[in-house]
Every structure is written in structure tokens, then in C-alpha cells.
Design a protein around this motif. Sequence first.
Motif, PDB file in Angstrom:
ATOM      1  N   ASP A  14       0.445 -39.163 -65.093  1.00 24.28           N
ATOM      2  CA  ASP A  14       0.585 -37.721 -65.287  1.00 24.28           C
ATOM      3  C   ASP A  14       0.131 -37.066 -63.984  1.00 24.28           C
ATOM      4  O   ASP A  14      -1.061 -37.071 -63.666  1.00 24.28           O
ATOM      5  N   LEU A  15       1.064 -36.530 -63.228  1.00 26.33           N
ATOM      6  CA  LEU A  15       0.741 -35.969 -61.920  1.00 26.33           C
ATOM      7  C   LEU A  15      -0.138 -34.722 -62.012  1.00 26.33           C
ATOM      8  O   LEU A  15      -0.745 -34.319 -61.023  1.00 26.33           O
ATOM      9  N   ASP A  16      -0.237 -34.136 -63.201  1.00 29.50           N
ATOM     10  CA  ASP A  16      -1.113 -32.982 -63.403  1.00 29.50           C
ATOM     11  C   ASP A  16      -2.537 -33.385 -63.773  1.00 29.50           C
ATOM     12  O   ASP A  16      -3.405 -32.525 -63.902  1.00 29.50           O
ATOM     13  N   LEU A  17      -2.779 -34.682 -63.922  1.00 31.42           N
ATOM     14  CA  LEU A  17      -4.106 -35.181 -64.248  1.00 31.42           C
ATOM     15  C   LEU A  17      -5.120 -34.667 -63.241  1.00 31.42           C
ATOM     16  O   LEU A  17      -4.878 -34.694 -62.028  1.00 31.42           O
ATOM     17  N   SER A  18      -6.266 -34.210 -63.705  1.00 27.01           N
ATOM     18  CA  SER A  18      -7.323 -33.708 -62.824  1.00 27.01           C
ATOM     19  C   SER A  18      -8.207 -34.875 -62.383  1.00 27.01           C
ATOM     20  O   SER A  18      -8.749 -35.607 -63.212  1.00 27.01           O
ATOM     21  N   VAL A  19      -8.335 -35.042 -61.076  1.00 27.75           N
ATOM     22  CA  VAL A  19      -9.017 -36.198 -60.485  1.00 27.75           C
ATOM     23  C   VAL A  19     -10.269 -35.737 -59.743  1.00 27.75           C
ATOM     24  O   VAL A  19     -10.185 -34.883 -58.853  1.00 27.75           O
ATOM     25  N   PRO A  20     -11.448 -36.314 -60.086  1.00 27.57           N
ATOM     26  CA  PRO A  20     -12.664 -35.974 -59.332  1.00 27.57           C
ATOM     27  C   PRO A  20     -12.655 -36.687 -57.980  1.00 27.57           C
ATOM     28  O   PRO A  20     -12.444 -37.888 -57.896  1.00 27.57           O
ATOM     29  N   VAL A  21     -12.863 -35.928 -56.925  1.00 26.21           N
ATOM     30  CA  VAL A  21     -12.868 -36.475 -55.569  1.00 26.21           C
ATOM     31  C   VAL A  21     -14.286 -36.959 -55.247  1.00 26.21           C
ATOM     32  O   VAL A  21     -15.255 -36.236 -55.486  1.00 26.21           O
ATOM     33  N   PRO A  22     -14.422 -38.170 -54.698  1.00 19.75           N
ATOM     34  CA  PRO A  22     -15.758 -38.640 -54.310  1.00 19.75           C
ATOM     35  C   PRO A  22     -16.424 -37.657 -53.344  1.00 19.75           C
ATOM     36  O   PRO A  22     -15.772 -37.124 -52.448  1.00 19.75           O
ATOM     37  N   THR A  23     -17.708 -37.440 -53.542  1.00 16.78           N
ATOM     38  CA  THR A  23     -18.437 -36.588 -52.609  1.00 16.78           C
ATOM     39  C   THR A  23     -18.660 -37.369 -51.307  1.00 16.78           C
ATOM     40  O   THR A  23     -18.594 -38.597 -51.283  1.00 16.78           O
ATOM     41  N   ALA A  24     -18.913 -36.642 -50.252  1.00 17.37           N
ATOM     42  CA  ALA A  24     -19.137 -37.238 -48.927  1.00 17.37           C
ATOM     43  C   ALA A  24     -20.056 -36.306 -48.148  1.00 17.37           C
ATOM     44  O   ALA A  24     -20.215 -35.136 -48.518  1.00 17.37           O
TER      45      ALA A  24
END
Length: 171
Positions: free
Chosen positions: A108-118
Motif C-alpha cells: 500500500d503506497l499510502d502506508l505511513s512509514v516511520p523514518v529512522p532518526t539520525a
Amino acid sequence: MTTENIDITKMLDEQRANFLITVRGIDDEQARARTTASELTLGGLLHHVISNEQHWMKVIADLDETAEFDMESAGGEYVMADDETVAGLIAEWEKVARSTAEALSTLDLDLSVPVPTAPWAPERVWQSARFTVLHILREISQHAGHADIIREELDGANTTQTWAAAAGMSF
């Protein structure tokens, strides 16, 4: 699979093919050769695009709200290790590409993905799976251009001439 997923998969395949032209017919020594003022090499770029694709597809799959960027792995990101070969890296990328295509077939391209912090992005942000996959596409495309310049400096070969020759054209 949606038309958009099919289109993105096709574009990823096309950009991988463009990139792979830059390493066609070279040996491992050539893959490690610096041909410009940059530290970038064909082997290092190949290593990076594989690592980048694996990383971001794992970020999508894991959806880890506590993930942090692995700073220790960053040091060798653009390096073809002594035990790596062009053939081995290409085989690895083929596996990664199949895995990506399989994931995209149902993603699902609308899926919300958490981005790793840096260190440069200490606050957690979320982005769509679409944005994340398009980031992979951008990385492959951008580095295919870098690789084309490095290859042309190495032996004069370039992607445009290779595609033209495959189509029976010359310039």
C-alpha cells in the motif's frame, strides 16, 4: 497490484539496468579505481545502491517506531570491500530487486512509514511508502549518472552509447 505499483517497479528495473551498464565488462580492480577527483568508484556506488535499496525496503517492512540510523555502517557505505566482487554485487542486487518487486506487488503506497532518526534528523518523521520507494528510485538514478561519468573516465564507455549500439545506432 495497482498500475502505480507496476509503473514504479518498471521504473526501478529500468534505472537498475541503466546503472548496470556502467559496470558491464569491468573487472574488480577497475570497479575500485578512482577516475575523478571524487572518492567515488563504480564498485562503491554499486555497493551503495544495493545497501540503500535493502535499507529502505527493510524500513518499510519493519515499521519500527524506535529505529535509529546505524552510524557505524555509514563509513563503508560507498566502498566495495576487499571480499566483494562486481559479479557478487550484481547477483546480490538481483536478489534485492526480486525482493523489492515482490514487496511492491502488494504494498500500500499510502502506508505511513516511520523514518529512522539520525544525528541530522533527531525528530521522528513519517512518510508514505510511496515517498520511500521513490527515494530508492532517486538514489539509483542519481548514482547511475555518477557511475556513467566514472565509467567514461575509466575507458570512454557510457550509457548512451551502449543503449544506442544495442538499438543498432551509432553517433
